[in-house]
Design a protein around this motif. Structure first.
Motif, PDB file in Angstrom:
ATOM      1  N   SER A  92      33.541  69.564  37.561  1.00 57.35           N
ATOM      2  CA  SER A  92      32.813  68.333  37.864  1.00 57.35           C
ATOM      3  C   SER A  92      32.382  67.658  36.564  1.00 57.35           C
ATOM      4  O   SER A  92      32.372  68.276  35.487  1.00 57.35           O
ATOM      5  N   VAL A  93      32.009  66.390  36.712  1.00 63.19           N
ATOM      6  CA  VAL A  93      31.496  65.623  35.572  1.00 63.19           C
ATOM      7  C   VAL A  93      30.336  66.371  34.932  1.00 63.19           C
ATOM      8  O   VAL A  93      30.310  66.601  33.722  1.00 63.19           O
ATOM      9  N   ILE A  94      29.397  66.802  35.753  1.00 59.84           N
ATOM     10  CA  ILE A  94      28.179  67.432  35.215  1.00 59.84           C
ATOM     11  C   ILE A  94      28.512  68.754  34.514  1.00 59.84           C
ATOM     12  O   ILE A  94      27.926  69.071  33.475  1.00 59.84           O
ATOM     13  N   ASP A  95      29.480  69.491  35.044  1.00 57.38           N
ATOM     14  CA  ASP A  95      29.851  70.750  34.379  1.00 57.38           C
ATOM     15  C   ASP A  95      30.509  70.497  33.024  1.00 57.38           C
ATOM     16  O   ASP A  95      30.251  71.217  32.060  1.00 57.38           O
ATOM     17  N   ASN A  96      31.330  69.457  32.951  1.00 56.49           N
ATOM     18  CA  ASN A  96      31.902  69.072  31.654  1.00 56.49           C
ATOM     19  C   ASN A  96      30.773  68.738  30.672  1.00 56.49           C
ATOM     20  O   ASN A  96      30.800  69.148  29.511  1.00 56.49           O
ATOM     21  N   LEU A  97      29.795  67.999  31.159  1.00 52.35           N
ATOM     22  CA  LEU A  97      28.705  67.580  30.279  1.00 52.35           C
ATOM     23  C   LEU A  97      27.846  68.770  29.863  1.00 52.35           C
ATOM     24  O   LEU A  97      27.413  68.874  28.716  1.00 52.35           O
ATOM     25  N   ARG A  98      27.621  69.694  30.802  1.00 53.47           N
ATOM     26  CA  ARG A  98      26.758  70.851  30.480  1.00 53.47           C
ATOM     27  C   ARG A  98      27.369  71.732  29.390  1.00 53.47           C
ATOM     28  O   ARG A  98      26.652  72.304  28.579  1.00 53.47           O
ATOM     29  N   LEU A  99      28.715  71.827  29.419  1.00 54.50           N
ATOM     30  CA  LEU A  99      29.376  72.630  28.376  1.00 54.50           C
ATOM     31  C   LEU A  99      29.078  72.053  26.995  1.00 54.50           C
ATOM     32  O   LEU A  99      28.791  72.786  26.044  1.00 54.50           O
ATOM     33  N   ALA A 100      29.130  70.724  26.919  1.00 50.20           N
ATOM     34  CA  ALA A 100      28.843  70.087  25.627  1.00 50.20           C
ATOM     35  C   ALA A 100      27.365  70.209  25.291  1.00 50.20           C
ATOM     36  O   ALA A 100      26.996  70.432  24.140  1.00 50.20           O
ATOM     37  N   PHE A 114      20.400  63.216  22.265  1.00 50.42           N
ATOM     38  CA  PHE A 114      20.682  62.677  23.602  1.00 50.42           C
ATOM     39  C   PHE A 114      20.503  63.761  24.649  1.00 50.42           C
ATOM     40  O   PHE A 114      20.972  64.887  24.463  1.00 50.42           O
ATOM     41  N   SER A 115      19.852  63.425  25.763  1.00 41.65           N
ATOM     42  CA  SER A 115      19.731  64.365  26.878  1.00 41.65           C
ATOM     43  C   SER A 115      20.772  63.998  27.936  1.00 41.65           C
ATOM     44  O   SER A 115      21.348  62.899  27.903  1.00 41.65           O
ATOM     45  N   LEU A 116      20.976  64.919  28.878  1.00 34.01           N
ATOM     46  CA  LEU A 116      21.881  64.641  29.999  1.00 34.01           C
ATOM     47  C   LEU A 116      21.463  63.374  30.746  1.00 34.01           C
ATOM     48  O   LEU A 116      22.306  62.533  31.070  1.00 34.01           O
ATOM     49  N   ASP A 117      20.158  63.258  30.993  1.00 36.00           N
ATOM     50  CA  ASP A 117      19.674  62.074  31.711  1.00 36.00           C
ATOM     51  C   ASP A 117      19.973  60.801  30.948  1.00 36.00           C
ATOM     52  O   ASP A 117      20.366  59.786  31.533  1.00 36.00           O
ATOM     53  N   GLU A 118      19.794  60.875  29.618  1.00 38.44           N
ATOM     54  CA  GLU A 118      20.035  59.682  28.807  1.00 38.44           C
ATOM     55  C   GLU A 118      21.486  59.224  28.842  1.00 38.44           C
ATOM     56  O   GLU A 118      21.754  58.022  28.929  1.00 38.44           O
ATOM     57  N   VAL A 119      22.415  60.184  28.743  1.00 39.30           N
ATOM     58  CA  VAL A 119      23.815  59.747  28.757  1.00 39.30           C
ATOM     59  C   VAL A 119      24.187  59.184  30.130  1.00 39.30           C
ATOM     60  O   VAL A 119      25.009  58.279  30.229  1.00 39.30           O
ATOM     61  N   PHE A 123      25.587  55.424  30.774  1.00 39.41           N
ATOM     62  CA  PHE A 123      26.771  55.191  31.613  1.00 39.41           C
ATOM     63  C   PHE A 123      26.389  55.475  33.069  1.00 39.41           C
ATOM     64  O   PHE A 123      26.614  56.580  33.567  1.00 39.41           O
ATOM     65  N   PRO A 124      25.849  54.484  33.774  1.00 40.79           N
ATOM     66  CA  PRO A 124      25.418  54.711  35.159  1.00 40.79           C
ATOM     67  C   PRO A 124      26.527  55.292  36.031  1.00 40.79           C
ATOM     68  O   PRO A 124      26.270  56.126  36.907  1.00 40.79           O
ATOM     69  N   LEU A 125      27.779  54.872  35.780  1.00 38.22           N
ATOM     70  CA  LEU A 125      28.897  55.376  36.593  1.00 38.22           C
ATOM     71  C   LEU A 125      29.057  56.893  36.450  1.00 38.22           C
ATOM     72  O   LEU A 125      29.427  57.582  37.399  1.00 38.22           O
ATOM     73  N   VAL A 126      28.779  57.388  35.258  1.00 35.00           N
ATOM     74  CA  VAL A 126      28.879  58.828  35.015  1.00 35.00           C
ATOM     75  C   VAL A 126      27.809  59.552  35.834  1.00 35.00           C
ATOM     76  O   VAL A 126      28.069  60.571  36.473  1.00 35.00           O
ATOM     77  N   GLY A 127      26.628  58.987  35.858  1.00 35.74           N
ATOM     78  CA  GLY A 127      25.536  59.566  36.637  1.00 35.74           C
ATOM     79  C   GLY A 127      25.857  59.573  38.124  1.00 35.74           C
ATOM     80  O   GLY A 127      25.697  60.576  38.816  1.00 35.74           O
ATOM     81  N   GLU A 128      26.387  58.444  38.606  1.00 31.84           N
ATOM     82  CA  GLU A 128      26.716  58.338  40.037  1.00 31.84           C
ATOM     83  C   GLU A 128      27.786  59.335  40.457  1.00 31.84           C
ATOM     84  O   GLU A 128      27.767  59.829  41.580  1.00 31.84           O
ATOM     85  N   ARG A 129      28.727  59.594  39.566  1.00 28.98           N
ATOM     86  CA  ARG A 129      29.842  60.481  39.921  1.00 28.98           C
ATOM     87  C   ARG A 129      29.641  61.905  39.405  1.00 28.98           C
ATOM     88  O   ARG A 129      30.593  62.655  39.249  1.00 28.98           O
ATOM     89  N   ARG A 130      28.425  62.290  39.120  1.00 33.03           N
ATOM     90  CA  ARG A 130      28.192  63.559  38.410  1.00 33.03           C
ATOM     91  C   ARG A 130      28.742  64.789  39.121  1.00 33.03           C
ATOM     92  O   ARG A 130      29.081  65.773  38.467  1.00 33.03           O
ATOM     93  N   HIS A 131      28.850  64.744  40.455  1.00 27.65           N
ATOM     94  CA  HIS A 131      29.358  65.932  41.164  1.00 27.65           C
ATOM     95  C   HIS A 131      30.851  65.870  41.475  1.00 27.65           C
ATOM     96  O   HIS A 131      31.416  66.801  42.045  1.00 27.65           O
ATOM     97  N   ALA A 132      31.489  64.778  41.091  1.00 24.71           N
ATOM     98  CA  ALA A 132      32.928  64.646  41.362  1.00 24.71           C
ATOM     99  C   ALA A 132      33.738  65.407  40.314  1.00 24.71           C
ATOM    100  O   ALA A 132      33.357  65.453  39.144  1.00 24.71           O
TER     101      ALA A 132
END
Ligand SMILES: Nc1ncnc2c1ncn2[C@@H]1O[C@H](COP(=O)(O)OP(=O)(O)O)[C@@H](O)[C@H]1O
Ligand SMILES: [Mg+2]
Length: 239
Positions: A92-100, A114-119, A123-132
């Motif tokens: 998922s998007v969020i798992d990719n981000l968590r690794l980084a 930068f925090s996860l929330d900040e990124v 990029f609002p689209l990234v936040g909206e699709r975080r579980h995809a």
């Protein structure tokens, strides 16, 4: 910030970079432009530690990082968005981000983090699709995830290879808007661009690479003259 001196590197065969010298100052945005096959990606990969330097040096804030392996260059404040993005498409998007995010905890500086929330706000689209799963996202959305992931490595220098190539104008605009915000926060940027118009809009200076050599430097303030001279643009970029 970044100094590349006499860099020779290649993809294992004969070097494709023949002694490249470039510099990026702190808080500066610099472009690398040049025709297909000029060696732009080789340069990006060598600075990121993904291609071994055969000769020359890469200095980050004065320390020689030429021998530092790719997976440790983020500890020296360098993050890269590669041409092929290299995301984990099944995750998922969020798992990719968590690794980084966890890799980014080892960053040695503590300015502009930068925090996860900040990124996700950038990029609002990234936040909206975080579980995809990343694989189901459009190319533009994936590019946003790739930038968000690079930011979570907490870089001082963000390197981007062909960031906007093949993306819809609306997405390009959104991404460039974020780059402007990053610049305002003092991020140093090295942008490899096919579009000379985007390079001119987003950076102060550029190096023109041709067959593995820097053949011209567009200095600070020279963009308007460079763009006005169509012969020059054509010669450097398609010659
Ligand atoms: N994976 C590879 N293995 C061997 N040679 C490569 C590889 N990728 C690119 N090259 C060659 O290296 C040169 C520089 O390519 P590249 O760094 O991709 O340039 P650019 O990004 O400017 O298009 C070209 O001659 C290209 O054919
Ligand atoms: Mg390339």
């Amino acid at each position: 910030m970044l100094k590349v001196q006499g860099l020779r590197a290649g993809y294992g065969g004969p070097p494709v970079l023949h002694g490249v010298d470039i510099e990026v100052g702190a808080g500066e945005a610099v472009a690398v432009v040049g025709a297909n096959g000029a060696g732009k990606t080789a340069l990006v990969r060598a600075i990121s530690g993904l291609l071994k330097a055969v000769d020359g040096r890469i200095l980050k804030d004065g320390s020689d990082i030429t021998a530092v392996p790719g997976h440790r260059r983020s500890e020296h404040g360098i993050a890269v968005v590669l041409e092929n993005r290299n995301l984990f498409t099944e995750l998922s998007v969020i798992d990719n981000l968590r690794l980084a995010e966890s890799a980014g905890r080892r960053a040695r500086h503590d300015k502009a983090r930068f925090s996860l929330d900040e990124v996700c706000t950038l990029f609002p689209l990234v936040g909206e699709r975080r579980h995809a799963p990343v694989g189901v996202l459009s190319g533009g959305q994936q590019q946003m995830v790739a930038i968000a992931r690079a930011l979570l490595l907490q870089p001082e220098l963000l390197i981007m290879d062909e960031l906007t190539t093949g993306l819809a104008p609306k997405i390009v605009k959104e991404i460039l808007g974020v780059l402007n915000q990053l610049r305002a926060r003092g991020m140093s940027i090295l942008l490899v661009e096919q579009s000379i118009a985007i390079a001119a809009e987003m950076t102060e200076r550029a190096y023109v690479l041709s067959v593995g050599r820097v053949i011209h430097e567009v200095r600070r303030g020279e963009w308007p003259a460079m763009l006005a001279d169509k012969t020059l643009v054509k010669a450097y970029l398609h010659g």
